[in-house]
Write an enzyme that holds these catalytic residues in place. Structure first.
Site, PDB file in Angstrom:
ATOM      1  N   THR A 123       0.816  -1.209   0.000  1.00 28.10           N
ATOM      2  CA  THR A 123       0.000   0.000   0.000  1.00 28.10           C
ATOM      3  C   THR A 123       0.852   1.263   0.000  1.00 28.10           C
ATOM      4  O   THR A 123       1.973   1.270   0.532  1.00 28.10           O
ATOM      5  CB  THR A 123      -0.899   0.000   1.263  1.00 28.10           C
ATOM      6  OG1 THR A 123      -1.444   1.291   1.465  1.00 28.10           O
ATOM      7  CG2 THR A 123      -0.102  -0.356   2.523  1.00 28.10           C
ATOM      8  N   ASP A 124       0.293   2.342  -0.537  1.00 31.52           N
ATOM      9  CA  ASP A 124       0.991   3.636  -0.484  1.00 31.52           C
ATOM     10  C   ASP A 124       1.091   4.159   0.951  1.00 31.52           C
ATOM     11  O   ASP A 124       1.863   5.073   1.225  1.00 31.52           O
ATOM     12  CB  ASP A 124       0.300   4.672  -1.381  1.00 31.52           C
ATOM     13  CG  ASP A 124      -1.135   4.987  -0.984  1.00 31.52           C
ATOM     14  OD1 ASP A 124      -1.691   4.307  -0.089  1.00 31.52           O
ATOM     15  OD2 ASP A 124      -1.725   5.918  -1.578  1.00 31.52           O
ATOM     16  N   GLU A 125       0.309   3.555   1.865  1.00 34.83           N
ATOM     17  CA  GLU A 125       0.323   4.061   3.239  1.00 34.83           C
ATOM     18  C   GLU A 125       1.670   3.856   3.920  1.00 34.83           C
ATOM     19  O   GLU A 125       1.964   4.484   4.935  1.00 34.83           O
ATOM     20  CB  GLU A 125      -0.810   3.421   4.058  1.00 34.83           C
ATOM     21  CG  GLU A 125      -2.170   3.730   3.447  1.00 34.83           C
ATOM     22  CD  GLU A 125      -3.348   3.370   4.333  1.00 34.83           C
ATOM     23  OE1 GLU A 125      -3.223   3.406   5.562  1.00 34.83           O
ATOM     24  OE2 GLU A 125      -4.413   3.056   3.776  1.00 34.83           O
ATOM     25  N   TYR A 161      -1.283  -0.475  11.065  1.00 33.33           N
ATOM     26  CA  TYR A 161      -1.526  -1.158   9.785  1.00 33.33           C
ATOM     27  C   TYR A 161      -0.367  -0.916   8.817  1.00 33.33           C
ATOM     28  O   TYR A 161       0.264  -1.850   8.319  1.00 33.33           O
ATOM     29  CB  TYR A 161      -2.848  -0.689   9.153  1.00 33.33           C
ATOM     30  CG  TYR A 161      -2.954  -1.032   7.678  1.00 33.33           C
ATOM     31  CD1 TYR A 161      -2.980  -2.356   7.253  1.00 33.33           C
ATOM     32  CD2 TYR A 161      -2.999  -0.027   6.701  1.00 33.33           C
ATOM     33  CE1 TYR A 161      -3.043  -2.683   5.896  1.00 33.33           C
ATOM     34  CE2 TYR A 161      -3.068  -0.339   5.354  1.00 33.33           C
ATOM     35  CZ  TYR A 161      -3.091  -1.665   4.954  1.00 33.33           C
ATOM     36  OH  TYR A 161      -3.150  -1.975   3.614  1.00 33.33           O
ATOM     37  N   LYS A 165       2.623  -3.398   7.293  1.00 34.26           N
ATOM     38  CA  LYS A 165       2.771  -3.627   5.844  1.00 34.26           C
ATOM     39  C   LYS A 165       4.207  -3.266   5.418  1.00 34.26           C
ATOM     40  O   LYS A 165       4.822  -3.976   4.618  1.00 34.26           O
ATOM     41  CB  LYS A 165       1.756  -2.787   5.047  1.00 34.26           C
ATOM     42  CG  LYS A 165       0.322  -3.255   5.138  1.00 34.26           C
ATOM     43  CD  LYS A 165       0.098  -4.658   4.581  1.00 34.26           C
ATOM     44  CE  LYS A 165       0.296  -4.747   3.086  1.00 34.26           C
ATOM     45  NZ  LYS A 165      -0.052  -6.117   2.593  1.00 34.26           N
TER      46      LYS A 165
END
Ligand code: NAD
Length: 331
Positions: A123-125, A161, A165
């Protein structure tokens, strides 16, 4: 090509399994999924009898389950995860377990079995947040503080989260560097489309709007996300699987930066519900202000670009939830 897809009963996983079966004659897919609250076999009923598809109910953290599945597998597409930021703020242990330990178990088993390629879907997060920048003018100077995330942006995850990741991504890349394993990491922005769990922003707002209940918007509603249609993301994962370079990271974005409030208003318009349903609620802890993706590498190296136009595809997505009440009411 024999593929092991993890998390194939989830939102992106189920769309990916369908995409792969519909696009390539020669794929055989094993879907390994623990069927947590987020996994739903009802998302796969149209393909469940395809002889090229098989389902294994199991946990990616369980090496005894994972090891035999790696034998004869050409590639792993690893999507299984705990994926909801709000849940990671309430209780992070399942995130560490699945997103870190589960990824480790898969990598170790893939290495042992000599699997050809491991695609870590991320994810870009993991890049953290960007300063706010008007989505009407979404192209700040490259190199400026507000410029989009590239694959070289420093990792700075801000939620349990995204931190778990990022840990999974780094572990996967370390298997490439240390063991020479063929690893590719993909990072996409926020997905939307059919079969997404109604805890996530777009289906949450759509289902509330359909039911005439209030739409809870965090803080001032001005946090910005880039939205990518799940089908575009699946095409990107497929391209990374087939054409990605080992040890490389690929960003995927939808070129559709919107404030949460813009998204919510568009949903209310598509459902035909009143904006009076909007209810501002206290902000999420550590709420990232803006994400934006520079996907030039995927354009250049994979020949990939997003096809969906957000303003046209969002009403289509809303229509899907209107027509599939049975699916989401049972979730
Ligand atoms: P999801 O929550 O809808 O699905 C996750 C799936 O993983 C579920 O089917 C669940 O049962 C399964 N799962 C969870 N723990 C497991 C375990 N221990 N063993 C086996 N299966 C397990 O998630 P999603 O939105 O489809 O996201 C898929 C992947 O894509 C995730 O890795 C996520 O980080 C990443 N991603 C998601 C988005 C997004 O906008 N949804 C954006 C970028 C990246």
């Amino acid at each position: 090509m024999k593929l092991l897809v993890t998390g194939g009963a989830g939102f992106i996983g189920s769309n990916l399994v369908r995409h792969l079966l519909n696009t390539h004659e020669d794929v055989e897919i094993v879907n390994l999924d623990a069927l947590t609250y987020a996994g739903n076999l009802a998302s796969l009923t149209d393909i469940e009898d395809d002889p090229r598809y098989g389902f294994v109910h199991g946990d990616i953290c369980d090496a005894d389950t994972v090891r035999p599945l790696m034998e004869g597998t050409d590639a792993v597409l690893h999507l299984a995860a705990e994926s909801h930021v709000d849940r990671s703020i309430e209780s992070d242990a399942p995130f560490v377990r699945t997103n870190v330990i589960g990824t480790y178990v898969l990598l170790a088993a893939a290495l042992e079995a000599g699997v050809g390629r491991f695609v870590q879907v991320s994810t870009d997060e993991v890049y953290g947040e960007l300063p706010w920048s008007d989505p009407e003018h979404p192209d700040p100077e490259p190199g400026s503080e507000a410029a989009r995330f590239t694959e070289d942006t420093r990792l700075a995850p801000r939620s349990p989260y995204s931190a778990t990741k990022a840990a999974g991504d780094l572990l996967a890349l370390s298997y490439h560097t240390t063991h020479g394993m063929d690893v590719v990491v993909t990072r996409s922005s926020n997905n939307y489309g059919p079969f997404q769990h109604p805890e996530k922003l777009i289906p949450l707002m759509v289902t509330h709007a359909i039911d005439g209940s209030s739409l809870p918007v965090y803080g001032d509603g001005l946090n910005i996300r880039d939205w990518i249609h799940v089908e575009d993301h699946c095409r990107g994962i497929d391209a990374a699987l087939r054409q990605g370079k080992a040890g490389r990271v690929y960003n995927f974005g939808g070129d559709a930066e919107r404030t949460n409030l813009q998204v919510v208003r568009a949903i209310l318009g598509a459902v035909g519900a009143s904006e009076d349903l909007i209810e501002f609620v206290p902000d999420r802890k550590g709420h990232d202000r803006r994400y934006a993706i520079d996907a030039s590498r995927a354009h250049t190296e994979l020949g990939w670009s997003p096809q969906a136009d957000f303003d046209a595809a969002l009403p289509e997505t809303v229509k899907w939830y209107v027509e599939q009440k049975g699916w989401w009411r049972a979730v």
